[in-house]
Design a protein around this motif. Structure first.
Motif, PDB file in Angstrom:
ATOM      1  N   GLU A 151     -24.167 -16.176 -14.996  1.00  0.00           N
ATOM      2  CA  GLU A 151     -24.665 -14.604 -14.500  1.00  0.00           C
ATOM      3  C   GLU A 151     -24.424 -13.485 -15.471  1.00  0.00           C
ATOM      4  O   GLU A 151     -25.927 -12.846 -15.063  1.00  0.00           O
ATOM      5  CB  GLU A 151     -23.578 -14.551 -13.453  1.00  0.00           C
ATOM      6  CG  GLU A 151     -23.629 -15.724 -12.071  1.00  0.00           C
ATOM      7  CD  GLU A 151     -23.231 -17.327 -11.948  1.00  0.00           C
ATOM      8  OE1 GLU A 151     -22.556 -17.409 -13.628  1.00  0.00           O
ATOM      9  OE2 GLU A 151     -23.076 -17.468 -11.631  1.00  0.00           O
ATOM     10  N   PHE A 152     -22.944 -13.562 -16.222  1.00  0.00           N
ATOM     11  CA  PHE A 152     -23.251 -12.225 -16.969  1.00  0.00           C
ATOM     12  C   PHE A 152     -24.923 -12.054 -18.410  1.00  0.00           C
ATOM     13  O   PHE A 152     -25.243 -11.188 -18.211  1.00  0.00           O
ATOM     14  CB  PHE A 152     -22.069 -12.618 -18.207  1.00  0.00           C
ATOM     15  CG  PHE A 152     -22.200 -11.367 -19.503  1.00  0.00           C
ATOM     16  CD1 PHE A 152     -21.829  -9.885 -18.571  1.00  0.00           C
ATOM     17  CD2 PHE A 152     -22.827 -11.418 -20.343  1.00  0.00           C
ATOM     18  CE1 PHE A 152     -20.929  -8.707 -19.477  1.00  0.00           C
ATOM     19  CE2 PHE A 152     -22.385 -10.383 -21.396  1.00  0.00           C
ATOM     20  CZ  PHE A 152     -22.106  -9.506 -20.783  1.00  0.00           C
ATOM     21  N   PHE A 157     -29.501 -10.053 -19.806  1.00  0.00           N
ATOM     22  CA  PHE A 157     -30.582 -10.555 -20.451  1.00  0.00           C
ATOM     23  C   PHE A 157     -31.676  -9.100 -19.714  1.00  0.00           C
ATOM     24  O   PHE A 157     -32.717  -8.767 -20.849  1.00  0.00           O
ATOM     25  CB  PHE A 157     -31.600 -11.819 -19.823  1.00  0.00           C
ATOM     26  CG  PHE A 157     -32.712 -11.878 -20.607  1.00  0.00           C
ATOM     27  CD1 PHE A 157     -33.228 -12.004 -21.629  1.00  0.00           C
ATOM     28  CD2 PHE A 157     -33.948 -12.529 -19.091  1.00  0.00           C
ATOM     29  CE1 PHE A 157     -34.854 -12.016 -21.854  1.00  0.00           C
ATOM     30  CE2 PHE A 157     -34.984 -11.642 -19.013  1.00  0.00           C
ATOM     31  CZ  PHE A 157     -35.600 -12.487 -20.883  1.00  0.00           C
ATOM     32  N   ALA A 158     -31.614  -8.456 -18.285  1.00  0.00           N
ATOM     33  CA  ALA A 158     -32.453  -8.377 -17.448  1.00  0.00           C
ATOM     34  C   ALA A 158     -32.228  -6.897 -17.714  1.00  0.00           C
ATOM     35  O   ALA A 158     -33.542  -6.093 -18.148  1.00  0.00           O
ATOM     36  CB  ALA A 158     -31.484  -8.376 -16.099  1.00  0.00           C
ATOM     37  N   LEU A 204     -27.444   0.134 -11.485  1.00  0.00           N
ATOM     38  CA  LEU A 204     -28.199   0.344 -13.441  1.00  0.00           C
ATOM     39  C   LEU A 204     -27.444   0.455 -13.851  1.00  0.00           C
ATOM     40  O   LEU A 204     -27.765  -0.300 -15.916  1.00  0.00           O
ATOM     41  CB  LEU A 204     -29.675   0.792 -12.820  1.00  0.00           C
ATOM     42  CG  LEU A 204     -30.535   1.106 -14.299  1.00  0.00           C
ATOM     43  CD1 LEU A 204     -31.130  -1.009 -14.746  1.00  0.00           C
ATOM     44  CD2 LEU A 204     -31.671   2.306 -14.283  1.00  0.00           C
ATOM     45  N   PHE A 205     -26.850   1.792 -13.748  1.00  0.00           N
ATOM     46  CA  PHE A 205     -25.827   2.119 -14.890  1.00  0.00           C
ATOM     47  C   PHE A 205     -24.329   1.377 -14.589  1.00  0.00           C
ATOM     48  O   PHE A 205     -23.981   1.225 -16.514  1.00  0.00           O
ATOM     49  CB  PHE A 205     -25.799   3.655 -14.407  1.00  0.00           C
ATOM     50  CG  PHE A 205     -27.282   3.804 -14.924  1.00  0.00           C
ATOM     51  CD1 PHE A 205     -27.228   5.073 -16.885  1.00  0.00           C
ATOM     52  CD2 PHE A 205     -28.007   4.265 -14.366  1.00  0.00           C
ATOM     53  CE1 PHE A 205     -28.255   5.785 -16.488  1.00  0.00           C
ATOM     54  CE2 PHE A 205     -28.921   5.951 -14.620  1.00  0.00           C
ATOM     55  CZ  PHE A 205     -29.301   6.117 -16.375  1.00  0.00           C
ATOM     56  N   GLN A 210     -21.652  -2.443 -18.763  1.00  0.00           N
ATOM     57  CA  GLN A 210     -20.419  -3.276 -18.992  1.00  0.00           C
ATOM     58  C   GLN A 210     -21.232  -4.613 -19.982  1.00  0.00           C
ATOM     59  O   GLN A 210     -20.759  -5.565 -20.476  1.00  0.00           O
ATOM     60  CB  GLN A 210     -20.043  -4.017 -17.815  1.00  0.00           C
ATOM     61  CG  GLN A 210     -19.882  -3.155 -16.704  1.00  0.00           C
ATOM     62  CD  GLN A 210     -19.327  -3.783 -15.438  1.00  0.00           C
ATOM     63  OE1 GLN A 210     -18.178  -4.962 -14.202  1.00  0.00           O
ATOM     64  NE2 GLN A 210     -20.161  -3.763 -14.023  1.00  0.00           N
ATOM     65  N   THR A 211     -22.610  -3.938 -19.511  1.00  0.00           N
ATOM     66  CA  THR A 211     -23.654  -4.924 -20.526  1.00  0.00           C
ATOM     67  C   THR A 211     -23.558  -4.519 -22.310  1.00  0.00           C
ATOM     68  O   THR A 211     -24.216  -4.868 -22.884  1.00  0.00           O
ATOM     69  CB  THR A 211     -24.740  -5.908 -20.328  1.00  0.00           C
ATOM     70  OG1 THR A 211     -25.639  -4.971 -19.437  1.00  0.00           O
ATOM     71  CG2 THR A 211     -24.635  -6.869 -18.754  1.00  0.00           C
TER      72      THR A 211
END
Length: 399
Positions: A151-152, A157-158, A204-205, A210-211
């Protein structure tokens, strides 16, 4: 739980699912038997509930739920007009520090639990609330266990895809002269891909942070804003939000200059760099020096969300902003609250001392606007004047 979450969503709030997980649970389990492991989890759960009761106002809590030993979830009500992602981060850090202290005091073993956290917003577009809650929990848990779950990786990727394709859109909200009601500027507001959970800017932010895509995302926002100014031949000022994390990046000024060279017809003195003040600026080595360079180039600097979050007055004294934006939490119902009007007057005195222009945010009624007028606030924005819309020169006469 579902009933409370549903009620919060129906009132127009967002609901953030914040998961607190024990990062080194596998190591701890190897050192104890099943009974000791269960006692540890019960102590963690009890400490968590105590911290929540002590630190978080009850009207901000939609629910608290323990999911076996995977994690404990706090369902937090978020007013999207007032709260920002940095404010959620601040809340998480506060809980984490208190939780760590309480658990450490109660345990005697050599290896202590290490907590990790992640959060996500419940997706309103999923028809079944129970499914939306479960999905949000799983995604938040994967954020806490960064890189360990599919999931992460999918969310990372998204975000990478959004940045690479510049798949965002911008809306403009007018900023008006309080005395004349004439449009003086616009603030650019970001939306993610239409029809997805990431269309919501809070979502979104938060995922971008976190990514580790936050800097790249904010640079895409800047490029899109410059592109829209050029396409619409907008003649007034534009406010663009940046987190201190981005402004404190050692590459920021160089990357910004590169973009400005691409849009040479846009003068830097028409751009106001709006610092999201609820983020801490402590420990950001390049932050102050970057702001100095931006001013030399011709940009103006504004502090956003003054009156909420981290030490506002200290930030003002360090940054000496050209513009101070007063947070909606101060403005909301100011016509009914004499203490809030006194706070406004105090901030106006500080702004006068610094030499800053004042913008009041989140005006939603004629009564609130009247308080601004009698206190001679310079500029204002909010739904009372105009809702966010596409940038266009027609905005000059929107009011």
């Amino acid at each position: 739980m579902e009933q409370n979450v549903s009620a919060a969503l129906h009132k127009g709030n967002e609901v953030a699912v914040i998961v607190f997980s024990i990062h080194n649970l596998a190591i701890l389990k190897r050192e104890m038997d099943s009974a000791a492991s269960q006692r540890l989890w019960e102590q963690v759960r009890e400490a968590f509930h105590t911290v929540i009761r002590e630190e978080i106002p009850s009207d901000q809590i939609a629910a608290v739920r323990a999911y076996y030993q995977d994690g404990i979830a706090l369902f937090l009500k978020i007013d999207h007009k007032m709260d920002t992602v940095p404010n959620i981060d601040f809340t998480i850090q506060l809980i984490l520090e208190k939780l760590q202290t309480k658990v450490w005091r109660s345990l005697q073993q050599s290896v202590q639990p290490i907590f990790c956290t992640g959060y996500i917003f419940i997706d309103r577009q999923i028809d079944q609330l129970r499914d939306a809650i479960y999905l949000a929990y799983q995604q938040a848990l994967s954020m806490a266990q960064k890189g360990l779950t599919s999931e992460f990786n999918e969310m990372s990727f998204a975000l990478g895809k959004i940045v690479a394709n510049k798949d965002i859109s911008l809306l403009a909200q007018p900023i008006l002269d309080v005395e004349t009601n004439k449009v003086k500027a616009c603030e650019m507001l970001t939306r993610g891909p239409v029809g997805t959970s990431l269309e919501n800017p809070l979502q979104l932010f938060s995922v971008a942070r976190q990514t580790n895509h936050l800097y790249d995302l904010e640079m895409v926002v800047l490029e899109k804003a410059l592109e829209q100014i050029k396409l619409t031949t907008w003649k007034f000022d534009i406010f663009i939000n940046f987190t201190p994390l981005t402004l404190g990046n050692q590459h920021f000024v160089k990357d910004l200059k590169k973009l400005m060279n691409k849009y040479k017809e846009i003068s830097p003195n028409r751009i106001t760099i709006e610092v999201t003040e609820r983020d801490s600026i402590e420990g950001l080595e390049y932050f102050i020096s970057n702001l100095k360079l931006l001013r030399l180039i011709g940009f103006r600097v504004a502090i956003d969300d003054t009156g909420a979050g981290y030490a506002s007055l200290n930030s003002i004294s360090e940054i000496m902003p050209d513009i101070i934006k007063i947070d909606r939490s101060v403005i909301q119902n100011i016509d009914k609250n004499s203490v809030k009007e006194s706070m406004l007057k105090g901030l106006l005195l500080i702004a006068k001392e610094v030499g800053s222009i004042v913008v009041a945010e989140g005006i939603e009624s004629a009564e609130e606007a009247l308080v601004l007028s009698r206190n001679k606030v310079d500029l204002a924005q909010g739904y009372f004047y105009a809702r966010p819309t596409s940038l266009s020169n027609n905005l000059q006469t929107i009011v």
